[in-house]
Write a protein that holds these residues in place. Structure first.
Motif, PDB file in Angstrom:
ATOM      1  N   ARG A 134      -3.360   3.279  -4.947  1.00  0.00           N
ATOM      2  CA  ARG A 134      -2.250   3.790  -5.369  1.00  0.00           C
ATOM      3  C   ARG A 134      -1.387   3.882  -4.332  1.00  0.00           C
ATOM      4  O   ARG A 134      -0.600   4.691  -4.428  1.00  0.00           O
ATOM      5  CB  ARG A 134      -2.631   5.049  -6.092  1.00  0.00           C
ATOM      6  CG  ARG A 134      -3.468   4.972  -7.168  1.00  0.00           C
ATOM      7  CD  ARG A 134      -3.514   4.094  -8.202  1.00  0.00           C
ATOM      8  NE  ARG A 134      -4.269   4.272  -9.367  1.00  0.00           N
ATOM      9  CZ  ARG A 134      -5.304   3.266  -9.963  1.00  0.00           C
ATOM     10  NH1 ARG A 134      -5.388   2.054  -9.186  1.00  0.00           N
ATOM     11  NH2 ARG A 134      -6.065   3.634 -10.889  1.00  0.00           N
ATOM     12  N   LYS A 135      -1.432   2.762  -3.374  1.00  0.00           N
ATOM     13  CA  LYS A 135      -0.297   2.957  -2.329  1.00  0.00           C
ATOM     14  C   LYS A 135       1.122   2.265  -2.698  1.00  0.00           C
ATOM     15  O   LYS A 135       0.936   1.035  -3.194  1.00  0.00           O
ATOM     16  CB  LYS A 135      -0.937   2.222  -1.180  1.00  0.00           C
ATOM     17  CG  LYS A 135      -2.036   2.992  -0.393  1.00  0.00           C
ATOM     18  CD  LYS A 135      -1.616   3.675   0.582  1.00  0.00           C
ATOM     19  CE  LYS A 135      -2.710   4.829   1.245  1.00  0.00           C
ATOM     20  NZ  LYS A 135      -4.222   4.426   1.482  1.00  0.00           N
ATOM     21  N   MET A 136       1.926   2.467  -2.078  1.00  0.00           N
ATOM     22  CA  MET A 136       3.231   1.940  -2.712  1.00  0.00           C
ATOM     23  C   MET A 136       3.253   0.703  -1.783  1.00  0.00           C
ATOM     24  O   MET A 136       2.679   0.662  -0.607  1.00  0.00           O
ATOM     25  CB  MET A 136       4.323   2.870  -2.142  1.00  0.00           C
ATOM     26  CG  MET A 136       4.349   4.304  -2.757  1.00  0.00           C
ATOM     27  SD  MET A 136       4.986   4.205  -4.394  1.00  0.00           S
ATOM     28  CE  MET A 136       6.681   4.959  -4.156  1.00  0.00           C
ATOM     29  N   VAL A 137       4.139  -0.218  -2.315  1.00  0.00           N
ATOM     30  CA  VAL A 137       4.070  -1.421  -1.698  1.00  0.00           C
ATOM     31  C   VAL A 137       5.570  -2.111  -1.003  1.00  0.00           C
ATOM     32  O   VAL A 137       5.781  -3.094  -0.716  1.00  0.00           O
ATOM     33  CB  VAL A 137       3.553  -2.673  -2.700  1.00  0.00           C
ATOM     34  CG1 VAL A 137       2.046  -2.373  -2.590  1.00  0.00           C
ATOM     35  CG2 VAL A 137       4.174  -2.803  -3.839  1.00  0.00           C
ATOM     36  N   ASP A 138       6.246  -0.925  -1.202  1.00  0.00           N
ATOM     37  CA  ASP A 138       7.655  -1.169  -0.316  1.00  0.00           C
ATOM     38  C   ASP A 138       7.550  -1.364   0.953  1.00  0.00           C
ATOM     39  O   ASP A 138       6.921  -0.597   1.512  1.00  0.00           O
ATOM     40  CB  ASP A 138       8.961  -0.038  -0.777  1.00  0.00           C
ATOM     41  CG  ASP A 138       9.272  -0.016  -2.301  1.00  0.00           C
ATOM     42  OD1 ASP A 138       9.091  -1.285  -2.719  1.00  0.00           O
ATOM     43  OD2 ASP A 138       9.516   0.994  -2.561  1.00  0.00           O
ATOM     44  N   ASN A 139       8.410  -2.430   1.602  1.00  0.00           N
ATOM     45  CA  ASN A 139       8.500  -2.389   3.093  1.00  0.00           C
ATOM     46  C   ASN A 139       7.018  -2.484   3.893  1.00  0.00           C
ATOM     47  O   ASN A 139       6.797  -2.066   4.833  1.00  0.00           O
ATOM     48  CB  ASN A 139       9.030  -1.035   3.651  1.00  0.00           C
ATOM     49  CG  ASN A 139      10.508  -0.638   3.101  1.00  0.00           C
ATOM     50  OD1 ASN A 139      11.338  -1.546   3.099  1.00  0.00           O
ATOM     51  ND2 ASN A 139      10.629   0.429   2.710  1.00  0.00           N
ATOM     52  N   LEU A 140       6.383  -3.498   3.170  1.00  0.00           N
ATOM     53  CA  LEU A 140       5.042  -3.541   3.815  1.00  0.00           C
ATOM     54  C   LEU A 140       5.310  -4.566   4.701  1.00  0.00           C
ATOM     55  O   LEU A 140       5.990  -5.448   4.733  1.00  0.00           O
ATOM     56  CB  LEU A 140       4.092  -4.077   2.864  1.00  0.00           C
ATOM     57  CG  LEU A 140       3.316  -3.431   1.923  1.00  0.00           C
ATOM     58  CD1 LEU A 140       2.461  -4.066   0.815  1.00  0.00           C
ATOM     59  CD2 LEU A 140       2.706  -2.211   2.428  1.00  0.00           C
ATOM     60  N   SER A 141       4.629  -4.581   6.033  1.00  0.00           N
ATOM     61  CA  SER A 141       4.431  -5.482   7.024  1.00  0.00           C
ATOM     62  C   SER A 141       2.996  -5.469   7.600  1.00  0.00           C
ATOM     63  O   SER A 141       2.894  -4.818   8.659  1.00  0.00           O
ATOM     64  CB  SER A 141       5.767  -5.308   7.962  1.00  0.00           C
ATOM     65  OG  SER A 141       5.823  -6.208   8.834  1.00  0.00           O
ATOM     66  N   ILE A 142       2.252  -6.371   7.120  1.00  0.00           N
ATOM     67  CA  ILE A 142       0.851  -5.991   7.429  1.00  0.00           C
ATOM     68  C   ILE A 142       0.524  -7.356   8.232  1.00  0.00           C
ATOM     69  O   ILE A 142       0.733  -8.355   7.773  1.00  0.00           O
ATOM     70  CB  ILE A 142      -0.027  -5.693   6.505  1.00  0.00           C
ATOM     71  CG1 ILE A 142       0.371  -4.654   5.833  1.00  0.00           C
ATOM     72  CG2 ILE A 142      -1.501  -5.901   6.591  1.00  0.00           C
ATOM     73  CD1 ILE A 142      -0.495  -4.245   4.367  1.00  0.00           C
ATOM     74  N   ILE A 143      -0.402  -7.272   9.295  1.00  0.00           N
ATOM     75  CA  ILE A 143      -0.914  -8.660   9.931  1.00  0.00           C
ATOM     76  C   ILE A 143      -2.517  -8.222  10.221  1.00  0.00           C
ATOM     77  O   ILE A 143      -2.594  -7.033  10.726  1.00  0.00           O
ATOM     78  CB  ILE A 143      -0.322  -8.805  11.176  1.00  0.00           C
ATOM     79  CG1 ILE A 143       1.283  -9.012  11.261  1.00  0.00           C
ATOM     80  CG2 ILE A 143      -0.978  -9.972  11.826  1.00  0.00           C
ATOM     81  CD1 ILE A 143       1.856  -9.329  12.683  1.00  0.00           C
ATOM     82  N   GLU A 144      -3.137  -8.893   9.511  1.00  0.00           N
ATOM     83  CA  GLU A 144      -4.497  -8.774   9.536  1.00  0.00           C
ATOM     84  C   GLU A 144      -5.302  -9.622  10.244  1.00  0.00           C
ATOM     85  O   GLU A 144      -5.289 -10.992   9.792  1.00  0.00           O
ATOM     86  CB  GLU A 144      -5.085  -8.314   8.346  1.00  0.00           C
ATOM     87  CG  GLU A 144      -5.041  -6.824   7.886  1.00  0.00           C
ATOM     88  CD  GLU A 144      -5.813  -5.925   8.464  1.00  0.00           C
ATOM     89  OE1 GLU A 144      -7.125  -6.372   8.643  1.00  0.00           O
ATOM     90  OE2 GLU A 144      -5.730  -4.744   8.413  1.00  0.00           O
ATOM     91  N   ASN A 145      -6.266  -9.384  10.907  1.00  0.00           N
ATOM     92  CA  ASN A 145      -7.102 -10.596  11.482  1.00  0.00           C
ATOM     93  C   ASN A 145      -8.450 -10.088  11.357  1.00  0.00           C
ATOM     94  O   ASN A 145      -8.813  -8.899  12.196  1.00  0.00           O
ATOM     95  CB  ASN A 145      -7.009 -10.974  13.184  1.00  0.00           C
ATOM     96  CG  ASN A 145      -5.641 -11.875  12.951  1.00  0.00           C
ATOM     97  OD1 ASN A 145      -5.640 -12.819  12.496  1.00  0.00           O
ATOM     98  ND2 ASN A 145      -4.614 -11.326  14.072  1.00  0.00           N
ATOM     99  N   PRO A 146      -9.505 -10.724  11.028  1.00  0.00           N
ATOM    100  CA  PRO A 146     -10.881 -10.062  11.267  1.00  0.00           C
ATOM    101  C   PRO A 146     -11.402 -10.182  12.805  1.00  0.00           C
ATOM    102  O   PRO A 146     -11.010 -11.321  13.276  1.00  0.00           O
ATOM    103  CB  PRO A 146     -11.651 -11.035  10.425  1.00  0.00           C
ATOM    104  CG  PRO A 146     -11.202 -12.533  10.442  1.00  0.00           C
ATOM    105  CD  PRO A 146      -9.703 -11.951  10.400  1.00  0.00           C
ATOM    106  N   ARG A 147     -12.141  -9.086  13.119  1.00  0.00           N
ATOM    107  CA  ARG A 147     -12.492  -9.061  14.533  1.00  0.00           C
ATOM    108  C   ARG A 147     -13.863 -10.018  14.849  1.00  0.00           C
ATOM    109  O   ARG A 147     -13.680 -10.604  15.795  1.00  0.00           O
ATOM    110  CB  ARG A 147     -12.917  -7.619  14.733  1.00  0.00           C
ATOM    111  CG  ARG A 147     -13.385  -7.318  16.238  1.00  0.00           C
ATOM    112  CD  ARG A 147     -12.370  -7.034  17.203  1.00  0.00           C
ATOM    113  NE  ARG A 147     -13.071  -6.495  18.393  1.00  0.00           N
ATOM    114  CZ  ARG A 147     -12.844  -5.234  18.702  1.00  0.00           C
ATOM    115  NH1 ARG A 147     -12.548  -4.444  17.685  1.00  0.00           N
ATOM    116  NH2 ARG A 147     -13.774  -4.937  19.579  1.00  0.00           N
TER     117      ARG A 147
END
Ligand code: GCW
Length: 684
Positions: A134-147
């Motif tokens: 239930r997180k808001m999604v405004d202003n998302l800026s996500i970078i994800e890499n699997p380790r």
């Protein structure tokens, strides 16, 4: 009820909060899908399923520029928008992704952008996970890499439908020595695995018996290929465990000697045949010369010879050999103190460092023995700088309660990954070895034995789902805390009532220490019933051939593994750790009996004597299980009936088990030592 549990953490429960629904709707009216592939299709269908279920309406799908608010998904080259510029994309590894939410010309857009297709799918799962929380999604800026590069699961499924060390019903893959044909269930499993980032699976037991030996033949390859198709659509590569004696069993050769040219040729042809069915086949998982399985030792060859013949065959197709290091003498005599099972993997493999071809990866169990509730880290990590390594965990709870007793294992795995080997000085943690960075391995990562079966809830005990979920999340990012991971899982599975969350989270977080309390003390391990490995049997393995002893007598208990007076096992560690374990001053309490034989009156760092520690932890463990049960009963009104009944039943059985452990252990050591409990509690 079944519907709910069947979907595990992917049930995408309807969002009740109107304002939040509206918030998500501002982004989710349509999906603009850029690019076409089976993996992208999986992402789209998952988003449709998830959004429909969360928000009550399906987004429309477009493949060309649209004007409405949208989720835009595709690989970086297709998205081709300054918002995902090169600088950003350069930060991604092959499986990485970006999630960005922006407002462009008055419309809200959520970008799900992968470096490759699989990144797009992972981004989709990430978004759905945010919504589960239930997180808001405004202003998302996500970078994800699997380790980690390899994020693997090993099935120990047999084709008769049984599962070695399975505690959740029968195999979803096989029945009656055939493929089950339950492709829908297999697909749901692929979804579960992919949702937490798993990208490789071996689909049969590492003990490869008669029927399974034929998985690499035309009898079964079409079905293996079908299975691989399903997993491929979720970015998961399929592997097979093979019988090292296949050249004899399948090929009718007289030998499986890896240096025999006929054998080499046979493997090459066989491998070519496999790739004609499955062009992106992952490779072989091999348990050789281990617990009576055939291997190169029969021909006086070493394990590098053994692995390399397979590696050569796989090399032209980009496949790898995953070679297990669970090699030890399983025909020991307890009197012979010159052998120590804990030393075996290192002794067998360390001298071969650098002798393996570069598409061989050694798979090493986290500890030197066998997935006990507490073990030190295997000294092979860090000891082989020239050889690719994978660590192996066991999500299946063979020695940790068999999915009857509650035992959330992520904290244990974290301790292992955080352990500093000192292989290259400080900061040579296991996680930096298995992610490939410390020694620049070509291939590396993490594998684990699965805990699922065809039970409706997948894992026998519904709460054991947390281990599968947690395994995937942790190996994607070992820096996540055990608690964050558990919380995500609880929210996705049980929703958002504060007290439900708190109670289940609390139960999970305490469960490993509780299990440790009422079972084998201070790192000594075992003391379980031989064969099935559930419940106490203090001397069950004490005089047998497996090399798993505690050496308790009238005076004391523990295995002396020191260099000074014992088996010398401590010498397999790098200096800092060798000294640390060798000395009674520094050896941590929880591993004391793994490394030292001490009198019952020996005083721990905690201030207690060993015998008093044994009594106290065993009395306490039972009380703690009672508390677990009590906490859980407070949720009766909040949980689905079937799930409530399922978990409560397990907690009742756990309590009975804990009592049995308490009584057997306390009585045994009371009788051996003749020392009274300081608190004069009832010892049976
Ligand atoms: O933990 C032990 C199990 C065996 C298993 C073996 C292994 C598949 O008791 O059932 O066999 O380890 O890891 O090979």
């Amino acid at each position: 009820a079944t519907e709910v549990s069947y979907h595990c953490w992917l049930q995408y429960t309807k969002i009740e909060d109107e304002a939040l629904v509206e918030h998500y709707q501002r982004y989710c009216q349509s999906l603009l899908v850029l690019g076409k592939s089976t993996i992208i299709e999986s992402a789209v269908s998952e988003l449709q399923k998830g959004l429909h279920s969360y928000l009550g309406s399906k987004p429309s799908i477009a493949t060309q520029e649209i004007n409405s608010a949208a989720i835009i998904l595709g690989t970086a080259d297709k998205v081709n928008n300054p918002i995902v510029n090169n600088e950003l994309i350069d930060k991604l590894n092959d499986d990485g992704y970006i999630i960005k939410s922006v407002n462009e010309n008055d419309r809200n857009i959520l970008y799900l952008v992968g470096k490759s297709d699989i990144g797009v799918l992972y981004a989709a799962f990430h978004l759905l996970r945010l919504m589960a929380s239930r997180k808001m999604v405004d202003n998302l800026s996500i970078i994800e890499n699997p380790r980690n590069q390899f994020r693997m699961i090993n099935q120990w499924d047999n084709m008769d439908g049984s599962i070695e060390r399975g505690y959740s019903g029968q195999s979803i893959f096989y029945t009656d020595n055939q493929f089950s044909g339950d492709w829908e269930r297999i697909k749901d499993y692929a979804r579960l695995l992919s949702s937490v980032g798993i990208n490789a699976i071996s689909i049969n037991n590492v003990n490869v018996f008669k029927v399974e030996t034929n998985l690499i033949t035309e009898q079964f390859l079409p079905d293996v290929a079908k299975t691989a198709d399903i997993f491929r659509a979720y970015g998961i590569k399929t592997f097979l465990s093979i019988n090292y004696a296949s050249p004899i069993e399948v090929g009718k050769l007289e030998t499986a000697d890896p240096l025999n040219p006929e054998v080499e040729k046979w493997w090459q042809q066989k491998t070519k045949e496999i790739y004609s069915y499955i062009p992106d086949f992952g490779g072989f998982v091999v348990k050789a010369d281990s617990e009576h399985r055939p291997g190169p030792f029969s021909y006086n060859r070493n394990h590098a010879d053994g692995a390399n013949v397979l590696a050569k065959a796989l090399q032209p197709f980009g496949g790898v050999v995953i070679w297990r290091c669970f090699v030890y003498n399983c025909l020991q005599d307890w009197r012979d103190r010159s052998i120590d099972r804990a030393k075996a993997a290192y002794d067998n493999f360390k001298p071969l460092d650098g002798k393996f071809l570069d598409n061989v990866i050694l798979q090493i169990k986290n500890g030197p023995m066998d997935f006990q509730v507490r073990e030190p880290v295997s000294p092979l990590f860090g000891a082989m700088s020239e050889t690719n390594q994978l660590i192996e965990f066991q999500v299946a709870q063979e020695y940790t309660g068999q999915q009857i007793d509650l035992c959330y294992l992520v904290p244990q795995w974290k301790e292992v990954l955080d352990f500093d080997t000192y292989a290259k000085g400080k900061q040579s943690e296991v996680k930096n070895i298995v992610d490939g960075s410390l020694f620049n391995f070509k291939y590396s990562g993490i594998a684990a034995v699965s805990n699922i079966g065809n039970d409706t809830n997948w894992t026998g005990n519904t709460l054991a789902q947390a281990n599968l979920y947690g395994y995937g999340r942790l190996i994607w990012n070992p820096e996540l805390s055990a608690e964050e991971i558990a919380e995500e899982w609880v929210e996705a599975t049980f929703g958002h009532k504060q007290h439900v969350k708190e109670i289940i989270l609390n139960m999970l977080m305490q469960s490993w220490p509780i299990y440790e309390n009422y079972t084998a003390p201070l790192g000594v391990g075992w003391m379980i019933n031989p064969g099935h490995h559930y419940g106490p049997n203090i001397d069950g393995y004490e005089y047998s051939v497996w090399g798993t002893y505690h050496f308790a007598d009238h005076d004391g208990i523990g295995v002396d593994r020191t260099i000074a007076t014992g088996t010398g096992y401590t010498g397999q560690y790098f200096r800092e750790n060798a000294d640390y374990y060798e000395s009674l001053e520094t050896c941590p309490d929880e591993l004391l009996l793994f490394f030292h034989h001490v009198p019952y009156t020996y005083r721990l760092h905690s201030g207690k004597t060993v015998i008093q520690h044994i009594y106290d932890t065993h009395f306490e463990g039972v009380e703690q299980v009672k508390q677990l049960r009590e906490m859980f009963t407070r949720l009766e009104k909040d949980l689905d009936k079937a799930i409530y009944a399922n978990v409560l039943d397990r907690l009742e059985r756990q309590l009975a088990n804990a009592k049995e452990w308490r009584d057997k252990i306390n009585t045994y050591f009371y009788r051996k030592s003749g020392i009274n409990d300081e608190k004069n509690r009832m010892i049976y």
